[in-house]
Design a protein around this motif. Structure first.
Motif, short mmCIF file in Angstrom:
data_model
loop_
_atom_site.label_atom_id
_atom_site.label_comp_id
_atom_site.label_asym_id
_atom_site.label_seq_id
_atom_site.Cartn_x
_atom_site.Cartn_y
_atom_site.Cartn_z
N LYS A 1 -1.46 4.19 2.97
CA LYS A 1 -0.85 2.92 3.32
C LYS A 1 -1.51 1.81 2.53
O LYS A 1 -2.61 1.97 2.01
CB LYS A 1 -0.95 2.65 4.81
CG LYS A 1 -2.39 2.61 5.34
CD LYS A 1 -2.44 2.51 6.86
CE LYS A 1 -3.88 2.61 7.38
NZ LYS A 1 -3.92 2.60 8.86
N ASP A 2 -0.79 0.64 2.45
CA ASP A 2 -1.35 -0.54 1.79
C ASP A 2 -0.64 -1.77 2.32
O ASP A 2 0.42 -1.68 2.93
CB ASP A 2 -1.23 -0.45 0.26
CG ASP A 2 0.21 -0.24 -0.19
OD1 ASP A 2 1.12 -0.81 0.43
OD2 ASP A 2 0.42 0.51 -1.15
N GLN A 3 -1.25 -2.95 2.11
CA GLN A 3 -0.68 -4.21 2.56
C GLN A 3 -1.17 -5.32 1.65
O GLN A 3 -2.31 -5.30 1.19
CB GLN A 3 -1.04 -4.53 4.01
CG GLN A 3 -0.41 -5.83 4.51
CD GLN A 3 -0.80 -6.17 5.94
OE1 GLN A 3 -1.61 -5.45 6.54
NE2 GLN A 3 -0.26 -7.24 6.48
N LYS B 1 -5.32 -8.32 0.08
CA LYS B 1 -4.65 -7.06 -0.23
C LYS B 1 -5.61 -5.91 0.01
O LYS B 1 -6.80 -6.03 -0.28
CB LYS B 1 -4.19 -7.05 -1.71
CG LYS B 1 -3.43 -5.81 -2.11
CD LYS B 1 -3.00 -5.91 -3.57
CE LYS B 1 -2.19 -4.68 -3.97
NZ LYS B 1 -1.75 -4.75 -5.39
N GLU C 1 -0.67 -9.77 1.44
CA GLU C 1 -0.10 -10.96 2.10
C GLU C 1 -0.73 -12.20 1.49
O GLU C 1 -1.88 -12.20 1.09
CB GLU C 1 -0.37 -10.92 3.61
CG GLU C 1 0.24 -12.10 4.38
CD GLU C 1 -0.06 -12.01 5.88
OE1 GLU C 1 0.47 -11.08 6.50
OE2 GLU C 1 -0.83 -12.85 6.38
N TYR D 1 3.97 -4.45 3.40
CA TYR D 1 3.10 -3.31 3.68
C TYR D 1 3.95 -2.05 3.62
O TYR D 1 5.17 -2.07 3.82
CB TYR D 1 2.41 -3.45 5.03
CG TYR D 1 3.33 -3.35 6.25
CD1 TYR D 1 3.62 -2.11 6.83
CD2 TYR D 1 3.89 -4.49 6.80
CE1 TYR D 1 4.44 -2.01 7.93
CE2 TYR D 1 4.70 -4.40 7.91
CZ TYR D 1 4.98 -3.17 8.48
OH TYR D 1 5.82 -3.08 9.56
#
Length: 213
Positions: A133-135, A121, A137, A148
């Motif tokens: 932004k962010d993601q 993350k 998985e 995301y």
């Protein structure tokens, strides 16, 4: 001088013999009065008669001429020998032996694969550039899940949620949150431009000539 006297005496004796006048005391001949002047005081000299010695004449010895001995020339016979025949030997044929084919039975070994599992993350918050932004998985075996999001230029937040597995493949759901805010368009009044007419000045040749004279 002695040789001359002997010559005169020999001549006087020869003349006395020819005339038959002996010389007194020697049984010889008297020299003729005609020779008295020449002989002078020698007219009364008596010369004994003696036979002239026999001169032995010797023939020159015969010179033996010897011819140069004949030089025997001996040409030695050169024996010619033929070169011996060289025997050529062919290299022995080398037998090539192929390596025997060895049959190996490959034993199938099971491939050891580690079980796939991970999770990560991250996020970005940049107020100067507006990059937000962010993601996140995670994976568990053959199933991958993640999400995301990013802040769009219109002010809305876009969120993408996705799921991927071996059976269904990749599936994503896109959603938006927030109100779109568009920048106002400011109308600018057109600028009035007044054209300026510029009249070029043309020099007159008459005025130029008059000024010159």
């Amino acid at each position: 001088m002695a040789y001359t006297k002997l010559t005169l005496l020999a001549v006087a004796a020869a003349l006395s013999l020819a005339q038959g006048s002996p010389l007194p005391g020697y049984g010889g001949v008297v020299v003729d009065a005609g020779l008295a002047g020449a002989a002078q005081s020698y007219s009364r000299i008596s010369v004994p008669l003696a036979a002239a010695p026999a001169v032995a004449s010797y023939a020159a010895p015969a010179v033996a001429s010897y011819a140069a001995p004949a030089v025997a020339s001996y040409a030695p016979a050169v024996a010619s020998y033929a070169a011996p025949a060289v025997t050529t030997y062919a290299a022995p044929a080398i037998a090539s032996y192929a390596a025997p084919a060895v049959a190996y039975s490959k034993v199938a070994e099971p491939e050891i694969i580690a079980y796939p599992r991970y999770a990560f993350k991250y996020g970005v918050q940049d107020g100067k550039t507006g990059d937000v932004k962010d993601q996140a998985e995670e994976r568990d075996g053959d199933v991958v899940k993640g999400e995301y999001s990013l802040l769009q230029p219109d002010g809305r937040k876009r969120v993408v949620s996705y799921v991927s597995d071996k059976v269904n493949g990749f599936n994503a759901v896109v959603s938006y949150s927030g109100e779109a805010v568009y920048p106002q368009v400011v109308k600018v009044a057109p600028v009035q431009v007044t054209p300026i007419q510029v009249v070029p000045k043309v020099a007159s040749y008459g005025s130029v000539l008059s000024s010159a004279y």
